[in-house]
Scaffold this active site. Structure first.
Site, PDB file in Angstrom:
ATOM      1  N   GLU A  29       0.818  -1.219   0.000  1.00 24.23           N
ATOM      2  CA  GLU A  29       0.000   0.000   0.000  1.00 24.23           C
ATOM      3  C   GLU A  29       0.848   1.265   0.000  1.00 24.23           C
ATOM      4  O   GLU A  29       1.922   1.283   0.583  1.00 24.23           O
ATOM      5  CB  GLU A  29      -0.837   0.053   1.285  1.00 24.23           C
ATOM      6  CG  GLU A  29      -2.001  -0.877   1.287  1.00 24.23           C
ATOM      7  CD  GLU A  29      -2.723  -0.875   2.628  1.00 24.23           C
ATOM      8  OE1 GLU A  29      -2.880   0.207   3.232  1.00 24.23           O
ATOM      9  OE2 GLU A  29      -3.112  -1.969   3.061  1.00 24.23           O
TER      10      GLU A  29
ATOM     11  N   CYS B 254       5.282  -7.421   7.949  1.00 22.99           N
ATOM     12  CA  CYS B 254       6.268  -6.907   8.894  1.00 22.99           C
ATOM     13  C   CYS B 254       6.537  -7.967   9.950  1.00 22.99           C
ATOM     14  O   CYS B 254       5.627  -8.659  10.404  1.00 22.99           O
ATOM     15  CB  CYS B 254       5.759  -5.621   9.547  1.00 22.99           C
ATOM     16  SG  CYS B 254       6.966  -4.904  10.687  1.00 22.99           S
TER      17      CYS B 254
ATOM     18  N   CYS C 140       3.916  -5.647  16.238  1.00 24.01           N
ATOM     19  CA  CYS C 140       3.305  -4.765  17.231  1.00 24.01           C
ATOM     20  C   CYS C 140       1.840  -5.190  17.355  1.00 24.01           C
ATOM     21  O   CYS C 140       1.184  -5.444  16.349  1.00 24.01           O
ATOM     22  CB  CYS C 140       3.433  -3.305  16.801  1.00 24.01           C
ATOM     23  SG  CYS C 140       5.146  -2.831  16.563  1.00 24.01           S
TER      24      CYS C 140
ATOM     25  N   CYS D 263      -1.112  -3.458  15.226  1.00 22.21           N
ATOM     26  CA  CYS D 263      -0.870  -3.042  13.838  1.00 22.21           C
ATOM     27  C   CYS D 263      -1.290  -4.111  12.827  1.00 22.21           C
ATOM     28  O   CYS D 263      -0.965  -5.287  12.978  1.00 22.21           O
ATOM     29  CB  CYS D 263       0.612  -2.714  13.675  1.00 22.21           C
ATOM     30  SG  CYS D 263       1.082  -2.342  11.974  1.00 22.21           S
TER      31      CYS D 263
ATOM     32  N   GLY E 189       5.640  -2.333   6.858  1.00 22.20           N
ATOM     33  CA  GLY E 189       7.006  -2.805   7.049  1.00 22.20           C
ATOM     34  C   GLY E 189       7.836  -1.927   7.959  1.00 22.20           C
ATOM     35  O   GLY E 189       7.459  -0.795   8.275  1.00 22.20           O
TER      36      GLY E 189
ATOM     37  N   SER F 235      10.169   6.494   9.542  1.00 27.19           N
ATOM     38  CA  SER F 235       9.570   6.109  10.832  1.00 27.19           C
ATOM     39  C   SER F 235      10.040   4.710  11.204  1.00 27.19           C
ATOM     40  O   SER F 235      10.007   3.799  10.389  1.00 27.19           O
ATOM     41  CB  SER F 235       8.047   6.133  10.706  1.00 27.19           C
ATOM     42  OG  SER F 235       7.446   5.628  11.884  1.00 27.19           O
TER      43      SER F 235
ATOM     44  N   SER G 272       8.291   5.436  16.490  1.00 30.25           N
ATOM     45  CA  SER G 272       6.986   4.938  16.956  1.00 30.25           C
ATOM     46  C   SER G 272       7.175   4.544  18.411  1.00 30.25           C
ATOM     47  O   SER G 272       7.646   3.457  18.711  1.00 30.25           O
ATOM     48  CB  SER G 272       6.561   3.730  16.135  1.00 30.25           C
ATOM     49  OG  SER G 272       6.288   4.140  14.832  1.00 30.25           O
ATOM     50  N   LEU G 273       6.806   5.453  19.287  1.00 27.03           N
ATOM     51  CA  LEU G 273       7.084   5.228  20.706  1.00 27.03           C
ATOM     52  C   LEU G 273       5.938   4.470  21.378  1.00 27.03           C
ATOM     53  O   LEU G 273       6.117   3.348  21.860  1.00 27.03           O
ATOM     54  CB  LEU G 273       7.331   6.573  21.398  1.00 27.03           C
ATOM     55  CG  LEU G 273       7.971   6.472  22.767  1.00 27.03           C
ATOM     56  CD1 LEU G 273       9.399   5.981  22.679  1.00 27.03           C
ATOM     57  CD2 LEU G 273       7.927   7.816  23.488  1.00 27.03           C
ATOM     58  N   HIS G 274       4.784   5.067  21.392  1.00 28.34           N
ATOM     59  CA  HIS G 274       3.537   4.424  21.848  1.00 28.34           C
ATOM     60  C   HIS G 274       3.531   3.950  23.300  1.00 28.34           C
ATOM     61  O   HIS G 274       2.550   3.343  23.750  1.00 28.34           O
ATOM     62  CB  HIS G 274       3.141   3.266  20.935  1.00 28.34           C
ATOM     63  CG  HIS G 274       3.190   3.564  19.475  1.00 28.34           C
ATOM     64  ND1 HIS G 274       2.981   4.824  18.950  1.00 28.34           N
ATOM     65  CD2 HIS G 274       3.448   2.771  18.398  1.00 28.34           C
ATOM     66  CE1 HIS G 274       3.102   4.785  17.639  1.00 28.34           C
ATOM     67  NE2 HIS G 274       3.384   3.559  17.275  1.00 28.34           N
TER      68      HIS G 274
ATOM     69  N   CYS H 229      -1.724   2.352   7.300  1.00 28.04           N
ATOM     70  CA  CYS H 229      -1.338   1.434   6.236  1.00 28.04           C
ATOM     71  C   CYS H 229      -1.421  -0.025   6.684  1.00 28.04           C
ATOM     72  O   CYS H 229      -1.258  -0.319   7.846  1.00 28.04           O
ATOM     73  CB  CYS H 229       0.097   1.728   5.843  1.00 28.04           C
ATOM     74  SG  CYS H 229       0.233   2.264   4.171  1.00 28.04           S
TER      75      CYS H 229
HETATM   76  N1  SAH Z   1       7.397   0.097  11.020  1.00 25.90           N
HETATM   77  C1  SAH Z   1       7.524   1.491  11.111  1.00 25.90           C
HETATM   78  C2  SAH Z   1       6.804   2.265  10.014  1.00 25.90           C
HETATM   79  C3  SAH Z   1       5.454   1.750   9.625  1.00 25.90           C
HETATM   80  S1  SAH Z   1       4.161   1.892  10.818  1.00 25.90           S
HETATM   81  C4  SAH Z   1       7.070   1.982  12.461  1.00 25.90           C
HETATM   82  O1  SAH Z   1       6.524   1.206  13.212  1.00 25.90           O
HETATM   83  O2  SAH Z   1       7.323   3.135  12.753  1.00 25.90           O
HETATM   84  C5  SAH Z   1       3.741   3.597  10.693  1.00 25.90           C
HETATM   85  C6  SAH Z   1       3.041   4.151  11.907  1.00 25.90           C
HETATM   86  O3  SAH Z   1       1.669   3.706  11.952  1.00 25.90           O
HETATM   87  C7  SAH Z   1       3.679   3.713  13.202  1.00 25.90           C
HETATM   88  O4  SAH Z   1       3.821   4.800  14.076  1.00 25.90           O
HETATM   89  C8  SAH Z   1       2.671   2.711  13.716  1.00 25.90           C
HETATM   90  O5  SAH Z   1       2.813   2.507  15.061  1.00 25.90           O
HETATM   91  C9  SAH Z   1       1.372   3.338  13.289  1.00 25.90           C
HETATM   92  N2  SAH Z   1       0.215   2.454  13.338  1.00 25.90           N
HETATM   93  C10 SAH Z   1       0.172   1.132  13.112  1.00 25.90           C
HETATM   94  N3  SAH Z   1      -1.085   0.668  13.282  1.00 25.90           N
HETATM   95  C11 SAH Z   1      -1.854   1.734  13.608  1.00 25.90           C
HETATM   96  C12 SAH Z   1      -3.248   1.908  13.901  1.00 25.90           C
HETATM   97  N4  SAH Z   1      -4.069   0.895  13.863  1.00 25.90           N
HETATM   98  N5  SAH Z   1      -3.679   3.143  14.217  1.00 25.90           N
HETATM   99  C13 SAH Z   1      -2.836   4.196  14.214  1.00 25.90           C
HETATM  100  N6  SAH Z   1      -1.527   4.105  13.936  1.00 25.90           N
HETATM  101  C14 SAH Z   1      -1.037   2.883  13.644  1.00 25.90           C
HETATM  102 FE1  SF4 Z   2       5.781  -3.357  11.886  1.00 22.43          FE
HETATM  103 FE2  SF4 Z   2       5.628  -0.719  12.344  1.00 22.43          FE
HETATM  104 FE3  SF4 Z   2       3.415  -2.246  12.333  1.00 22.43          FE
HETATM  105 FE4  SF4 Z   2       5.148  -2.487  14.319  1.00 22.43          FE
HETATM  106  S1  SF4 Z   2       3.945  -0.648  13.810  1.00 22.43           S
HETATM  107  S2  SF4 Z   2       4.190  -4.170  13.209  1.00 22.43           S
HETATM  108  S3  SF4 Z   2       7.090  -2.191  13.256  1.00 22.43           S
HETATM  109  S4  SF4 Z   2       4.752  -1.842  10.606  1.00 22.43           S
END
Ligand code: SAH
Ligand code: SF4
Length: 395
Positions: A95, A123, A127, A130, A207, A239, A262-264, A381
């Site tokens: 995507e 990926c 996480c 995700c 990814g 990111s 991506s801290l969260h 994504c």
């Molecule tokens: N793998 C890398 C880049 C891709 S994810 C990373 O984790 O940074 C891009 C962003 O989308 C990250 O900050 C991820 O945590 C966030 N993300 C993933 N799933 C999500 C969701 N359901 N709602 C909001 N943000 C999300």
């Molecule tokens: Fe992979 Fe980023 Fe999604 Fe975590 S948030 S599973 S590192 S794409």
């Protein structure tokens, strides 16, 4: 998946092409003509490169492939966020998301369009919240597959607008005699001018970009180069979920790419619950990698913080988050969680989101909260692909 037998022409830098052309006793300016066709005109066939001699085109096509992405599905209206689901040559789906100007996002106020780009199929980092990680990792994208997302999106956009122009010029051609031009001239004139749609990239699609480091860097160099796509390094945000060694490696690269983490979760306890990568690179290690990035850069790091109800939205997270942000001189992007089908996580109420932001600002942290209407298309994504893969599997 096995790599294609021939390397793709869009995986080579200008220097690599120069070396190749020198072996063939071809002059430097031929390389520049080729690059023009690839990155300014975005052509998809050798035959379109009409100012290259036929023998040269044949030689190129014998040595290199010239692949492009096939649009499998597109969602969204043309004046809002649009999602593209691309099919790669091995059938895998990825995507990209095209986001219209939004000064509050990652770039400057002059932004026109940001493209969110994928770097892997699936990926491996899993996480818990995700969609991209749900079905595991399939493979790394090659440099040309990363570069093509930008070119294919622009190709699609300009094809759409030239269709509109065709409609318009049909009307004009009815009266072409008045203008004294050949029918069709108006369209070819419009198609001849290389235009740019995308001037900002966020490497935040499917990814983990830093787990595909070499291909990512190669693609970004092609996109950044004046002979390539010509997008400024400061307009490219990478990111990462926090691969500390690669962050240190990135700090040593000459380009001024921007970095988002991506801290969260602002404590190891909370972060490890939702991001398994935190067990490998806990916050102390991640922070010190970010500090080494920060020392070499004059730009702020961004800390991404998805707000998930009952998981990381407790106001107790605010203080450690503020401490970290100040230590790294980073700004914080709060993002309300986007619901993923099949996962139990939810976004907090608007009131809870605002309260978190207010508490963070009270700690003198630069923070933004993405206030979204409806999550249908703004969803992160990975979700469109997941749904399509599941539908295909069910069919
Ligand atoms: N793998 C890398 C880049 C891709 S994810 C990373 O984790 O940074 C891009 C962003 O989308 C990250 O900050 C991820 O945590 C966030 N993300 C993933 N799933 C999500 C969701 N359901 N709602 C909001 N943000 C999300
Ligand atoms: Fe992979 Fe980023 Fe999604 Fe975590 S948030 S599973 S590192 S794409």
């Amino acid at each position: 998946m096995t790599a294609p037998v021939k390397p793709d022409i869009k995986s080579l830098t200008r220097d690599e092409l120069l070396a190749r052309f020198a072996e063939w006793s071809l002059p430097e300016w031929r390389v520049d003509q080729l690059l023009q066709w690839l990155y300014q005109r975005r052509v998809t066939t050798w035959d379109e490169m009409t100012n290259l001699p036929k023998a040269m085109r044949e030689r190129l096509s014998a040595e290199f492939s010239l692949s492009s992405l096939t649009l499998s599905l597109k969602q969204g209206a043309s004046d809002a966020t649009q999602k593209f689901l691309w099919r790669l040559i091995d059938g895998a789906l990825i995507e990209s998301v095209l986001i219209p100007a939004n000064p509050a996002l990652y770039g400057d106020a002059s932004d026109r369009h940001t493209l969110c780009v994928s770097t892997q199929v699936g990926c491996a980092y899993g996480c818990k919240f995700c969609a991209s990680g749900l079905e595991g990792w399939k493979r790394n994208l090659r440099p040309e597959e990363i570069v093509e997302q930008i070119l294919a999106t622009e190709r699609w956009h300009f094809e759409q607008s030239s269709k509109l122009k065709v409609q318009g010029s049909k009307l004009a051609e009815d009266g072409a005699a008045t203008l004294n031009v050949e029918p069709g001239t108006l369209n070819s004139l419009a198609a001849a001018a290389p235009e740019r749609l995308i001037n900002n990239l966020v490497i935040m699609g499917m990814g983990e970009p830093l787990a595909n480091y070499d291909n990512l860097l190669k693609a970004l160099r092609i996109l950044n180069a004046p002979w390539g796509f010509g997008i400024g390094a400061r307009k490219i945000t990478i990111s990462t979920s926090g691969l500390a060694p690669q962050i240190v490696q990135l700090a040593g690269e000459p380009e001024q790419f921007r970095l988002a983490i991506s801290l969260h979760g602002a404590t190891d306890e909370v972060r490890s619950q939702i991001m398994p990568v935190n067990r490998k690179y806990p916050l102390r290690e991640l922070t010190s990698a970010c500090e080494s990035y920060q020392r070499k850069r004059d730009r702020m790091i961004t800390l991404e913080y998805i707000l998930i109800a009952g998981v990381n939205d407790d106001l107790l997270q605010v203080r450690p988050l503020a401490t970290l942000a100040k230590k790294l001189n980073a700004k914080v992007n709060l993002i309300p969680y986007n619901k993923v089908e099949g996962l139990q996580w939810r976004r907090p109420t608007d009131t809870a989101q605002e309260a978190f932001l207010t508490a963070l600002e009270a700690q003198k942290v630069v923070a933004t909260l993405r206030r979204e209407k409806g999550h249908d298309i703004d969803a992160a994504c990975g979700q469109l692909r997941l749904r399509t893969e599941r539908e295909l599997a069910g069919a």
